[in-house]
Design an enzyme around this catalytic site. Structure first.
Site, PDB file in Angstrom:
ATOM      1  CE1 TYR A  75      13.414  31.043   4.597  1.00 10.49           C
ATOM      2  CE2 TYR A  75      13.374  28.783   4.417  1.00 10.49           C
ATOM      3  CZ  TYR A  75      13.463  30.009   3.703  1.00 10.49           C
ATOM      4  OH  TYR A  75      13.185  30.085   2.485  1.00 10.49           O
ATOM      5  CE  LYS A 101      -0.299  -0.287   4.923  1.00  6.34           C
ATOM      6  NZ  LYS A 101      -1.153  -0.716   6.150  1.00  6.34           N
TER       7      LYS A 101
HETATM    8  C1  LIG Z   1      -0.385  -1.739   6.615  1.00 11.07           C
HETATM    9  C2  LIG Z   1      -0.941  -3.006   7.141  1.00 11.07           C
HETATM   10  C3  LIG Z   1      -0.100  -4.223   7.422  1.00 11.07           C
HETATM   11  C4  LIG Z   1       1.461  -4.133   7.263  1.00 11.07           C
HETATM   12  O1  LIG Z   1       1.906  -3.628   8.543  1.00 11.07           O
HETATM   13  P1  LIG Z   1       3.554  -3.482   8.758  1.00 11.07           P
HETATM   14  O2  LIG Z   1       3.566  -3.139  10.101  1.00 11.07           O
HETATM   15  O3  LIG Z   1       4.118  -2.583   7.853  1.00 11.07           O
HETATM   16  O4  LIG Z   1       4.104  -4.795   8.655  1.00 11.07           O
HETATM   17  C5  LIG Z   1      -0.654  -5.322   7.686  1.00 11.07           C
HETATM   18  N1  LIG Z   1      -2.124  -5.616   7.748  1.00 11.07           N
HETATM   19  C6  LIG Z   1      -2.787  -4.498   7.659  1.00 11.07           C
HETATM   20  C7  LIG Z   1      -4.315  -4.550   7.840  1.00 11.07           C
HETATM   21  C8  LIG Z   1      -2.488  -3.211   7.323  1.00 11.07           C
HETATM   22  O5  LIG Z   1      -3.296  -2.046   7.297  1.00 11.07           O
END
Ligand SMILES: *Cc1c(COP(=O)(O)O)cnc(C)c1O
Length: 374
Positions: free
Chosen positions: A264, A41
């Site tokens: 800044y 994702k």
């Molecule tokens: C993002 C996500 C994962 C992966 O999590 P990590 O901590 O990056 O391994 C697994 N399951 C679900 C439902 C997620 O949303």
């Protein structure tokens, strides 16, 4: 038409080691013999969705886990044949495409399941879906009461196949006691629903769950972060290898006198003549501005050198007084094997997931095969 000037090289780029990615996948497999859903994702955590999916497509993964239909479409359109699982709830307008392209949704309500069932009937298909249950995350899934009745309703929907059951861990990297309780709850739910024979796939673990816990009844896991070389549980970091190295270049080197403000707000003022390198990366590239003043370093010519003053949108300044050999054009490691991204996230008061996904499109992603010995 010819460009009147040569296109300049990027000021900031990310070198992504696909061999290291596969090595981290092997670590996930070693930790757990079950099936794998590689979570890709948010553009594969900023590493590039299509490129990462293609690199893992030949690795016998059961599913790619994505956040939404847009990401699913990009992977499908890239010609990747691995099954695609939608980690979150879907909107009704998206379901026609999900059914047509046979992506696998998780369902959180009877209404959602009924809609999928109707669409699948229209397509003359039997859509595989997973039952999402909420064992403590509070973000999606059926709340865990009257589940047998709900499953019975779902199983009466002729155009759905309840292929799997999944839940999610909110604090596997923070609260082992609660996480163990969740594994027990998940196991109890599976027993209540008729046992492990009832589901092809049972899944609960993210990276922390996979690395730190016995998988109980589960036969599938959903690692994300660890594939990209960072362990949410520091004790397992040594097993993983860096995938992304964020780099930039020195654009300018100058000597500023004592008493000269830098950046800044002039929060940093030199106390001695200081050799200052200006580096071509900033928060406009996704480098977290919040590290300003918190002692973050970069790596130039084999040395760890401190950032001075606030990170600006496109540039930041580094003290190279101790590194006389640093000159304009030198490569700078912003994070990578020498500057762990976890340290940068900590100094920015955030988490590695956010740093990775915050790297903006301006940063060119460059892919190469491993420098890591297999
Ligand atoms: C993002 C996500 C994962 C992966 O999590 P990590 O901590 O990056 O391994 C697994 N399951 C679900 C439902 C997620 O949303």
């Amino acid at each position: 038409m010819n460009e009147p000037f040569p296109v300049s090289p990027p000021r900031a780029w990310a070198e992504i080691d696909l061999g290291a990615l596969r090595k981290n996948l092997a670590v996930a497999r070693e930790a757990f013999g079950g099936g794998l859903m590689a979570v890709v994702k948010a553009g594969a955590y900023g590493h590039g969705l299509e490129e990462i999916a293609k690199a893992l497509a030949t690795e016998n993964i059961e599913f790619f886990g994505v956040a939404n239909v847009g990401e699913a479409r990009r992977i499908s359109n890239a010609g990747v044949a691995t099954r695609i699982y939608l980690l979150g709830a879907t909107w009704s307008e998206e379901r026609e495409e999900i059914v047509a392209r046979e992506w696998t949704p998780c369902v959180s309500s009877i209404a959602e399941a009924e809609h999928f069932n109707r669409i699948a009937a229209n397509h003359g298909k039997r859509l595989k879906v997973h039952l999402a249950v909420d064992t403590g995350m509070g973000r999606g899934g059926f709340v865990a009461d009257h589940l047998p009745e709900k499953l019975a309703l779902l199983e009466r929907m002729e155009n759905l196949e309840i292929e799997g059951i999944g839940s999610h861990l909110p604090s596997a990297d923070e609260d082992a006691e609660f996480t163990l309780l969740q594994f027990e709850r998940f196991h109890a739910i599976i027993r209540e629903l008729g046992g492990a024979e009832r589901f092809k796939w049972m899944h609960l673990s993210n990276s922390a769950g996979l690395l730190g816990f016995d998988q109980g009844p589960c036969n599938l896991s959903r690692p994300g972060l660890m594939l990209y070389g960072v362990s949410p549980l520091p004790g397992f970091q040594a097993k993983l290898v860096t995938v992304m190295t964020l780099k930039s270049r020195v654009t300018l080197v100058r000597i500023l006198p004592a008493g000269h403000g830098i950046s800044y707000g002039r929060q940093f003022v030199t106390t001695r003549p200081t050799r200052v390198a200006t580096v071509g990366i900033g928060y406009g590239d996704g480098y977290p501005r919040q590290v300003s003043g918190n002692g973050a370093d970069v790596w130039i010519r084999g040395r760890r050198l401190p950032i001075l003053g606030r990170v600006t949108m496109d540039q930041m300044m580094v003290d190279v007084t101790a590194a006389e050999d640093v000159v304009e054009g030198d490569e700078v490691e912003i994070f990578g094997p020498n500057i762990p991204v976890a340290g940068i996230a900590a100094k920015a008061g955030t988490i590695v997931w956010e740093v990775f996904t915050g790297i903006t499109p301006r940063v060119l992603r460059c892919y190469h095969e491993s420098r890591v010995a297999e």
